[in-house]
Design an enzyme around this catalytic site. Structure first.
Site, short mmCIF file in Angstrom:
data_model
loop_
_atom_site.label_atom_id
_atom_site.label_comp_id
_atom_site.label_asym_id
_atom_site.label_seq_id
_atom_site.Cartn_x
_atom_site.Cartn_y
_atom_site.Cartn_z
CE LYS A 32 -4.29 -1.84 1.88
NZ LYS A 32 -3.94 -3.25 2.11
C1 PLP Z 1 -4.66 -4.31 1.57
C2 PLP Z 1 -3.92 -5.58 1.46
C3 PLP Z 1 -4.32 -6.62 0.57
C4 PLP Z 1 -5.57 -6.53 -0.24
O1 PLP Z 1 -5.46 -5.62 -1.30
P1 PLP Z 1 -6.78 -5.12 -2.05
O2 PLP Z 1 -6.30 -4.14 -3.05
O3 PLP Z 1 -7.65 -4.50 -0.99
O4 PLP Z 1 -7.42 -6.32 -2.67
C5 PLP Z 1 -3.52 -7.74 0.49
N1 PLP Z 1 -2.43 -7.90 1.23
C6 PLP Z 1 -2.01 -6.94 2.11
C7 PLP Z 1 -0.80 -7.17 2.92
C8 PLP Z 1 -2.73 -5.75 2.25
O5 PLP Z 1 -2.32 -4.82 3.12
#
Ligand code: PLP
Length: 435
Positions: free
Chosen positions: A107
Site C-alpha cells: 500500500k
Molecule cells: C490491503 C492488502 C491486501 C488486499 O489488497 P486489495 O487491493 O484490498 O485487494 C492484500 N495484502 C495486504 C498485505 C494488504 O495490506
C-alpha cells in the site's frame, strides 16, 4: 482524460477533482472514460526502460493536464524509490515482492503517490487540506508514512487502542507530531470508522475544514498499482510464455489495477483473485450471484473484507459481461489451515518465507496448476512476513528479523492522542486544529 461516477448521477471530473473528492457526490467510484492502449513497440522496448520511465508512461494518460510532465516525473520517481524484485521460488512460481517500501506493504505505492499529488494540488492554496482516515492497521501506517512531511496536507488517523499489532502501532504513531496526528480511540475499528463517517456527513464542519479521505477507492491510490504488473513483465524471463498472475485480494483494488493494465495491452492473460475465507467473489464466479457477507476474521487480516468495494470497477472493465470476466479471472478461497501449511511447506522446501497474504496467493495458484499442469505463475507478495510475525513465527519455529530499513522507525517515540468514542470530541479537535 476524465473520470465518471459508476453511479452515473454526478458529472465527470478530471484527475485533480477525482483525487480531491475521493468518491463522487452520488457515492459512486470514479472510473476513467478511456483506457489507455500501449503500442506493441512499447512492450518491445519495455525491458530497456527505467522503472521511473515505465511508471511515468503508465500513469501520465490518466493524470492528463492536471500535473505538468516534469512535476509528474518527480512525483513518480519519489513514489517508487525502492525495489520491486521478481524472485524465483520454484521453476513454476515466482514472487513479485511488493514489500520493500517504508512500511513493508504494497500500500506504500498508492499512499505515496496520492499524498504527493494532493501536496502538488494544494501547494499554492491558502487553505490546508485535512486527510481523515480510520484504520484497522495497515492502511494507517502507509498513509502516515506516505503523507509525512507533505506540505499543505494535514493527516488525522483514528485507530482502535490496543487492537493493532505493535509494528503497526509504531508505524501509525512514530511519525506523530508535524503533519501526522494519530488519535488512539478507546473503542473498536467500527467506532473509528463511524466517527470518520460522521465527520464527512457534517456539512457545517466541512464548510470550515477541507476534508478528504485517503481511502483505497481513491483513483490516486488505485491507478499507480498498475506499476507492479509492468514491473513484473519487465523482469519476466520468458517473454514468449506469459505467466498466470495470482493476487491476494481483499477490497480488489490491486487486482483491478492489474486487469486495467491487461486491457492496456500488457500480455498477462489470466488472473487469479486469491481470497481467504471471505469468499464473495469466488462464490460469485461459481454461481453468478453476488452476495456480500459480514467480514470473517482470518490470518491474512488485510483481506478480511465481506463486500469488496472495487469489485464494481472490475465489472465495469468487463462491461458487465460475465463470460468475458470469468474467462480472464478465476478465484479461490483458501482456509487458514491451508495458509499455514503453505507457509511451512515453502519455507522448509524452498527456503522462501511468505507472509499469510502471499501464502494465500501461492495456495490459490497451486489450485489452478492442479488443473493446468505445466504452466508458470507470479504471485504478488503484498507484505513482509515480519508484519505478521505472531502468526508466522510459530509456523516456522524461528524469529523473523526486522529489516534494518525500518529500525529508525521502530526507535521513534510513540506519539498519539487518546480520544473517547465521541463525535463532539473529534469535532472539537478538528476545529481547534484549523483555527
Ligand atoms: C490491503 C492488502 C491486501 C488486499 O489488497 P486489495 O487491493 O484490498 O485487494 C492484500 N495484502 C495486504 C498485505 C494488504 O495490506
Amino acid at each position: 482524460m476524465n473520470f465518471y461516477s459508476l453511479n452515473k448521477k454526478s458529472p465527470p471530473v478530471n484527475f485533480r477533482e477525482a483525487t480531491i473528492q475521493g468518491q463522487a457526490p452520488d457515492k459512486g467510484l470514479y472510473f476513467p472514460d478511456e483506457i489507455h492502449l500501449f503500442s506493441k513497440s512499447f512492450f518491445h522496448e519495455l525491458p530497456d526502460y527505467s522503472r521511473e520511465e515505465i511508471a511515468f508512461q503508465v500513469i501520465a494518460p490518466y493524470v492528463g493536464e492536471c500535473i505538468p510532465e516534469n512535476d509528474l516525473r518527480g512525483i513518480v520517481a519519489d513514489t517508487i524509490r525502492f525495489d520491486f524484485p521478481l524472485v524465483k521460488i520454484t521453476d513454476q512460481i515466482y514472487s513479485l515482492e511488493l514489500y520493500h517500501g517504508p512500511t513493508l506493504a504494497f500500500k506504500d505505492v498508492g499512499a505515496r503517490f496520492m499524498s504527493r499529488c494532493l501536496g502538488y494540488f494544494f501547494r499554492e492554496e491558502k487553505k490546508k487540506i485535512t486527510v481523515l482516515v480510520a484504520t484497522s492497521g495497515d492502511t494507517g501506517g502507509a498513509v502516515a508514512d506516505g503523507f509525512h512531511g507533505v506540505d499543505g496536507v494535514d493527516v488525522i488517523i483514528l485507530y482502535p487502542s490496543g487492537k493493532v499489532s505493535s509494528v503497526q502501532e509504531q508505524q501509525l504513531t512514530g511519525l506523530g507530531g508535524g503533519n501526522i496526528h494519530a488519535l488512539e480511540v478507546k473503542g473498536s475499528f467500527d467506532d473509528c470508522q463511524s466517527l470518520v463517517k460522521q465527520a464527512f456527513a457534517d456539512i457545517a464542519l466541512r464548510e470550515k475544514i477541507f476534508l478528504t479521505s485517503a481511502n483505497s477507492i481513491n483513483v490516486a491510490r488505485w491507478l499507480p498499482q498498475q506499476f507492479y504488473y509492468f514491473f513484473a513483465w519487465q523482469q519476466w524471463p520468458e517473454k514468449s510464455n506469459p505467466p498466470i498472475i495470482s493476487v491476494p485480494s481483499g477490497n480488489f483494488g490491486n487486482i483491478c489495477a492489474g486487469l486495467l493494465a491487461r486491457q492496456s495491452g500488457l500480455p498477462f492473460h489470466h488472473f487469479i483473485a486469491a481470497c481467504n475465507a471471505n469468499r464473495v467473489v469466488p462464490d460469485f464466479l461459481q454461481s453468478r450471484v453476488y452476495e456480500p457477507m459480514p467480514a470473517i476474521h482470518t490470518l491474512s487480516n488485510a483481506m478480511d473484507v465481506g463486500n469488496p468495494s472495487n469489485f464494481v470497477r472490475i465489472l465495469e472493465l468487463f462491461h458487465h459481461q460475465f463470460k468475458d470476466l470469468s474467462g480472464t479471472l478465476s478465484s479461490y478461497s483458501i482456509s487458514d489451515e491451508l495458509t499455514r501449511q503453505t507457509i511451512g511447506k515453502y519455507y522448509s522446501s524452498c527456503n522462501y518465507l511468505a507472509d499469510p497474504h502471499g501464502a494465500v496467493a501461492i495456495a490459490a495458484l497451486e489450485k489452478w496448476f492442479s488443473n493446468h499442469p505445466g504452466q508458470q505463475g507470479i504471485i504478488l507478495e503484498t507484505a513482509h512476513p515480519v508484519k505478521f510475525y505472531d502468526s508466522v513465527e510459530p509456523i516456522i519455529g524461528k524469529k523473523v528479523p526486522i529489516p534494518p530499513s525500518i529500525n529508525s522507525l521502530m526507535a521513534r517515540k510513540k506519539n498519539s492522542i487518546p480520544m473517547d468514542v465521541s463525535y463532539n470530541k473529534l469535532k472539537e479537535y478538528l476545529l481547534d486544529r484549523n483555527q
